[in-house]
Design an enzyme around this catalytic site. Structure first.
Site, PDB file in Angstrom:
ATOM      1  N   ARG A  44     -10.109 -14.653   2.807  1.00 24.86           N
ATOM      2  CA  ARG A  44     -10.041 -15.933   2.085  1.00 24.86           C
ATOM      3  C   ARG A  44      -9.875 -17.093   3.072  1.00 24.86           C
ATOM      4  O   ARG A  44      -9.460 -16.878   4.214  1.00 24.86           O
ATOM      5  CB  ARG A  44      -8.848 -15.922   1.116  1.00 24.86           C
ATOM      6  N   LYS A 100       2.978   0.914   0.713  1.00 23.22           N
ATOM      7  CA  LYS A 100       3.511   2.217   0.281  1.00 23.22           C
ATOM      8  C   LYS A 100       2.420   3.192  -0.119  1.00 23.22           C
ATOM      9  O   LYS A 100       2.539   4.397   0.069  1.00 23.22           O
ATOM     10  CB  LYS A 100       4.511   2.040  -0.863  1.00 23.22           C
ATOM     11  N   VAL A 127       9.421   0.978   1.330  1.00 22.39           N
ATOM     12  CA  VAL A 127      10.346   1.414   0.270  1.00 22.39           C
ATOM     13  C   VAL A 127      11.520   0.447   0.215  1.00 22.39           C
ATOM     14  O   VAL A 127      12.131   0.140   1.242  1.00 22.39           O
ATOM     15  CB  VAL A 127      10.892   2.835   0.538  1.00 22.39           C
ATOM     16  N   GLY A 129      11.747  -2.751  -0.277  1.00 23.59           N
ATOM     17  CA  GLY A 129      11.600  -4.135   0.194  1.00 23.59           C
ATOM     18  C   GLY A 129      12.576  -4.455   1.320  1.00 23.59           C
ATOM     19  O   GLY A 129      12.501  -3.874   2.403  1.00 23.59           O
ATOM     20  N   LYS A 200       6.957   5.721  -3.539  1.00 24.80           N
ATOM     21  CA  LYS A 200       8.172   5.481  -2.754  1.00 24.80           C
ATOM     22  C   LYS A 200       9.007   6.759  -2.611  1.00 24.80           C
ATOM     23  O   LYS A 200       9.529   7.040  -1.530  1.00 24.80           O
ATOM     24  CB  LYS A 200       8.981   4.351  -3.394  1.00 24.80           C
ATOM     25  N   GLY A 298       9.646  -8.928  -3.127  1.00 19.15           N
ATOM     26  CA  GLY A 298       9.745 -10.366  -2.846  1.00 19.15           C
ATOM     27  C   GLY A 298       9.308 -10.670  -1.429  1.00 19.15           C
ATOM     28  O   GLY A 298       9.408  -9.840  -0.533  1.00 19.15           O
TER      29      GLY A 298
END
Ligand code: HSE
Length: 412
Positions: A44, A100, A127, A129, A200, A298
C-alpha cells in the site's frame, strides 16, 4: 544494526513507533548496538507518512541488502509470509514475527532453517500480545518439568463472554459491541470459532512439551453455542465460562490438547480475567501454578514484544540462541475425549423425574442446577469426574434427554 519491517499495519507501524520513540533506552539495552529501520515493506501507499522514504514494495530489496540483519514480519497470514521468512533465514538474516498462524503451522520448519543458518527466529508477540510468555517458558521456567498449560488466549471471545456473564447481553449483541469497539475482526470467525486460540495453544504446547503441535490435530470448539441460560446455570454452580486453550503432558510422545469453552470456578486465577485481557497459567513441577496476565492484543503491547525480540537479536548478533522444539511424531495429540473431568450438561426433557433416575443410573450421582428463567422442559446438571468419552456415551444412550450443551469443568 539495520532492521527491515514487512507489513505496516497495526503491529508493524507500532514496531516502527516503539523503535523510534524508545531509541535511546533500546540502544542501551542492545549493548550499544544502534537499531535503525532501513526498509518498510508494504504494497500500500502511505503518502505523507513520516517513514515514507523507507517504504519499498519489492521484497528482494530487503533480501538482497546484506546490511539488513534482522527482519520483522508483521504481515500476518501464511502466504507470502512463509516464503519471505524462509528466504530471509536462508540468507542469514534473523527474523522476528508476531504471526501466530505462521508459527503454529510452520514453526518447526522455520526453527530448523534458523538453526541451519545460525540465525534467530523469535516470536514472543505471537502469543499473548504484550504478555511475556514465550521467553519466560523457555528461560525462567526452564528448570521445571511443565505438566500443564492453560490460557485465555483470545481477547475478543473473552470480551464477549464477559458481556454475557456480567451484563446478561446476548452473544450476538456482545459480538456486535466487540466489533464496534474494534476488538473483533470484521470477519470474526477465527476468534469466535476458536481457531486463533488454537494457534496460540499449539505454539505454547510445542514450546512446553518439545514437539511441534499442529493446529489440525487439536480439537477446537468456539463459543457460538454458549447461551445466557448456560451462563446462569454455571453462575448458580459458582463458576464462569471461559474459552480456554489447554495442553498437558501425558508422556514424551503423547500430549493432550484442546480448545473449548470451559468452566473455571470463582476464586480461580483465571475466573477474574475479564474483558479483552488474556491470562496464561503454567503448571510447573517445581513452581506450581504461575499465571501471566495482561493485554493480549493491540498495537503497542504487541509491538513491545516484537521489539524485545529485535533487541535480543541485536544482543546475539553473531550467534544463535538455543531455542525451539523438535519435529512432531505420529499420533502426538491424544483424542480430546480421553480427558477426565466433570461435565456440565444442559438437556431437553419431557419428564425431569424419570430423566434424573435414568441419568444417575447411567453415570452415577449428579448435581442438579437451577436457573430462574429456565424453561419447564429443560434440565441442567454436573456429573462426577470421569473420562469424557465414557460419560458422553452413557448420556447419549438415555432416551429421556436430548443434550443441548456440554461444557468441561476444569480444576485451574
Ligand atoms: N483477535 C485476537 C484477539 C487478536 O482477539 O485476541 C490478538 O491475537
Amino acid at each position: 544494526m539495520q532492521v527491515a519491517v514487512m507489513g505496516y499495519g497495526t503491529v508493524g507501524s507500532g514496531v516502527v513507533e516503539v523503535i523510534t520513540t524508545n531509541h535511546e533506552s533500546i540502544v542501551k539495552r542492545s549493548t550499544q548496538n544502534e537499531l535503525e529501520i532501513k526498509y518498510i515493506l508494504d504494497l500500500r501507499d502511505f503518502p505523507g507518512d513520516i517513514n515514507e522514504s523507507k517504504m519499498v514494495k519489492d521484497f528482494n530489496v530487503i533480501l538482497n541488502d546484506d546490511e539488513v540483519k534482522v527482519v520483522v514480519e508483521t504481515m500476518g497470514g501464511l502466504h507470502p509470509a512463509f516464503e519471505f521468512v524462509s528466504a530471509c533465514l536462508k540468507t542469514g538474516k534473523s527474523v522476528v514475527t508476531s504471526n501466530k498462524e505462521l508459527v503454529a503451522s510452520k514453526g518447526y520448519e522455520l526453527l530448523t532453517l534458523a538453526r541451519e543458518n545460525n540465525v534467530n527466529f523469535l516470536f514472543e508477540a505471537s502469543v499473548g500480545g504484550g504478555i511475556p510468555i514465550i521467553r519466560p517458558i523457555s528461560q525462567c521456567l526452564a528448570a521445571n518439568e511443565i505438566d500443564e498449560i492453560a490460557g485465555i488466549l483470545n481477547g475478543t471471545t473473552n470480551f464477549i463472554l464477559t458481556m454475557m456473564i456480567e451484563k446478561n447481553m446476548s452473544f450476538e449483541d456482545a459480538l456486535k459491541l466487540a466489533q464496534d469497539n474494534g476488538y473483533a475482526e470484521k470477519d470474526p470467525t477465527a476468534d469466535i470459532e476458536g481457531h486463533d486460540a488454537c494457534r496460540k495453544i499449539c505454539i505454547l504446547a510445542s514450546l512446553c512439551f518439545g514437539k511441534h503441535v499442529y493446529p489440525d490435530c487439536v480439537h477446537t470448539e468456539g463459543i457460538t453455542k454458549i447461551t445466557l441460560s448456560d451462563v446462569a446455570y454455571i453462575s448458580s454452580f459458582g463458576g464462569v465460562i471461559k474459552l480456554l486453550g489447554r495442553a498437558k503432558r501425558i508422556s514424551d510422545d503423547k500430549i493432550f490438547a484442546v480448545v473449548s469453552p470451559a468452566i473455571v470456578m470463582n476464586g480461580s486465577q483465571l475466573a477474574s480475567v475479564n474483558d479483552v485481557f488474556n491470562a496464561i497459567l503454567v503448571r510447573g513441577n517445581a513452581t506450581g501454578d504461575v499465571v501471566f496476565y495482561g493485554k493480549g492484543a493491540g498495537k503497542l503491547p504487541t509491538a513491545s514484544a516484537v521489539v524485545a525480540d529485535v533487541i535480543d537479536c541485536a544482543r546475539n548478533a553473531d550467534k544463535r540462541k538455543p531455542f525451539g522444539w523438535g519435529d512432531s511424531v505420529e499420533n502426538y495429540v491424544a483424542d480430546y475425549d480421553t480427558d477426565v473431568n466433570p461435565l456440565y450438561i444442559r438437556a431437553k426433557t419431557e419428564d425431569k423425574e424419570s430423566a434424573v433416575k435414568a441419568i444417575e443410573g447411567a453415570v452415577g450421582s449428579i448435581q442438579l442446577l437451577t436457573n430462574d428463567s429456565a424453561p419447564q422442559n429443560e434440565i441442567a446438571f454436573v456429573t462426577k469426574s470421569d473420562e469424557e468419552k465414557k460419560l458422553v456415551a452413557a448420556l447419549k444412550n438415555i432416551a429421556e434427554i436430548e443434550i443441548e450443551s456440554l461444557i468441561r469443568i476444569t480444576d485451574y
